[in-house]
Design an enzyme around this catalytic site. Structure first.
Site, PDB file in Angstrom:
ATOM      1  N   ASP A   1      -5.409 -13.718   0.631  1.00  0.00           N
ATOM      2  CA  ASP A   1      -6.082 -12.343   0.973  1.00  0.00           C
ATOM      3  C   ASP A   1      -7.598 -12.772   1.061  1.00  0.00           C
ATOM      4  O   ASP A   1      -8.254 -11.806   0.688  1.00  0.00           O
ATOM      5  CB  ASP A   1      -5.597 -11.662  -0.078  1.00  0.00           C
ATOM      6  CG  ASP A   1      -6.061  -9.970   0.329  1.00  0.00           C
ATOM      7  OD1 ASP A   1      -6.089  -9.763   1.429  1.00  0.00           O
ATOM      8  OD2 ASP A   1      -6.224  -9.271  -0.745  1.00  0.00           O
TER       9      ASP A   1
ATOM     10  N   HIS B   1       0.730  -0.925  -0.064  1.00  0.00           N
ATOM     11  CA  HIS B   1      -0.050   0.096   0.034  1.00  0.00           C
ATOM     12  C   HIS B   1       0.977   1.335  -0.030  1.00  0.00           C
ATOM     13  O   HIS B   1       0.775   2.221   0.841  1.00  0.00           O
ATOM     14  CB  HIS B   1      -1.007  -0.145   1.176  1.00  0.00           C
ATOM     15  CG  HIS B   1      -2.064  -1.050   1.178  1.00  0.00           C
ATOM     16  ND1 HIS B   1      -3.058  -0.818   0.329  1.00  0.00           N
ATOM     17  CD2 HIS B   1      -2.111  -2.276   1.542  1.00  0.00           C
ATOM     18  CE1 HIS B   1      -4.037  -1.914   0.454  1.00  0.00           C
ATOM     19  NE2 HIS B   1      -3.120  -3.073   1.163  1.00  0.00           N
TER      20      HIS B   1
END
Length: 388
Positions: free
Chosen positions: A281, A202
């Site tokens: 995920d 991120h």
């Protein structure tokens, strides 16, 4: 499992060129040796694997929840649900996992960590083992936050990290952060001094900023390609730096939505030996049918295993870790051996765990059968009756 010796014959094992014989005593692997070695280990029970692959179960280093339970929402009242999730993951071929806590309030981070601190799961007893927590946030770059809520993002500093983890720092195994938020690297060095693996993600980090973080001690990248700059021929960025670094491991998702299979093939060919591992995920609806589900204060819609926010932002998947292994084979992206390794051996190496070998519990063994005509790969627990 029986205390009598068991011999597994004609097994294909990652890293071995010939068919192997595996001897088991008291439920523990004793030796692995070529089938043509003599004499064969005596055993009252012999199982012929007929050239099928043998591995330990999967290790999932990034999984956000299952069976309707999001890990950031855990409270002490959810202990039974957490136990159920451990059993569910074991049934889906996972030996161990890092419950992943995405960006949330400091109070919820510590509440979830407190709950995980009191959970005692035991690998090999019909449930996947909790190997620690993975904090995915809150020190992320706002421009690459993806589905992470803006209001809970925090600056990267030692003070922030201390406040977020509180007294539960020893329960954190991995933390994802954006290194450009603190170029000095003091936070990365502090995390490493507490034996916490630092993963970059991120992030808008340039290649130079990523290299600096690797020199400071970061050794992972979170969901390669996603929530980071794309590969560019004049601006290689974080991912290119990671793929070229010999001590860095990149996790990636193989659901066909997060990353196009052609780009996965490019990445796999760029890192032919090691440095990559699969993650799921997976979100809280893992194990539930497609539909609309709550996610923090928002909702996600799951369609064909892919979860998105109402604005279309990709937020995760509901496919299991070993489904990713099967996808790699089905898409013909790499060898069967490497696909299995990416979900079983590689994440163990990235976490510093021991792979398949003497001393490992035999109840964790998976048997994989490849069908070349259809490019399908199926697995099963070799000793399922021992896990109840």
């Amino acid at each position: 499992m029986s205390t009598l010796p068991i011999r597994l014959e004609n097994a294909r094992i990652i890293g071995y060129s010939k068919l192997q014989e595996v001897s088991i005593q008291n439920g523990v692997i004793q030796t692995i040796q070529p089938m043509d070695a003599s004499p064969l280990t005596p055993a009252p029970q012999a199982i012929d694997l007929a050239g099928d692959w043998l591995s330990l179960g999967g290790i999932d280093l990034q999984i956000n929840g299952a069976l309707g339970q999001a890990f950031p929402d855990l409270t002490h009242a959810d202990q039974a649900k957490l136990q159920e999730i451990c059993q569910f993951l074991w049934q889906h071929g996972v030996d161990g996992f890092l419950p992943t806590l995405v960006t949330t309030s400091v109070e919820k981070f510590q509440q979830a960590l407190a709950t995980l601190s009191t959970q005692r799961s035991q690998n090999g007893k019909g449930q996947a083992q909790i190997l620690g927590a993975h904090l995915e946030g809150p020190c992320l770059n706002a421009t690459k936050r993806g589905a992470h809520p803006q209001e809970y993002l925090q600056p990267l500093s030692i003070e922030t990290l201390q406040a977020v983890m509180g007294p539960y720092i020893d329960r954190v195994r991995v933390i994802t952060l954006a290194p450009e938020l603190e170029p000095s690297g003091e936070a990365v060095a502090w995390l490493r001094s507490h034996n916490i693996i630092v993963s970059l993600g991120h992030s808008q980090a340039t290649a130079a900023e990523a290299e600096a973080a690797f020199e400071q001690g970061a050794t992972m990248v979170t969901h390669a390609f996603n929530a980071m700059p794309s590969l560019h021929h004049r601006q290689p960025g974080l991912l290119a730096a990671a793929l070229m670094h010999p001590q860095v491991w990149c996790g990636f998702i193989a659901d066909g939505q997060h990353v196009d299979p052609l780009m996965l093939k490019l990445m796999l060919q760029a890192s032919p030996e090691q440095g990559l591992f699969l993650v799921s995920d997976a979100l809280a609806p893992l194990g539930l049918p497609d539909g609309v589900y709550p996610w923090d204060s928002r909702q996600i819609e799951v369609v064909a295993g892919t979860a998105r926010l109402p604005d279309g932002t990709l937020s995760g998947t509901t496919l299991s870790l070993l489904a990713g292994v099967q996808n790699l084979v089905r898409w013909n992206l790499c060898s069967v051996e490497r696909a299995i390794a990416l979900g079983t051996e590689a994440p163990r190496q990235a976490l510093g765990l021991t792979g398949l070998g003497p001393g490992q519990p035999a109840c964790c063994l998976l048997r994989w059968r490849h069908h070349p005509q259809t490019q399908t790969l199926k697995w099963q627990r070799l000793f399922p009756s021992e896990n109840a």
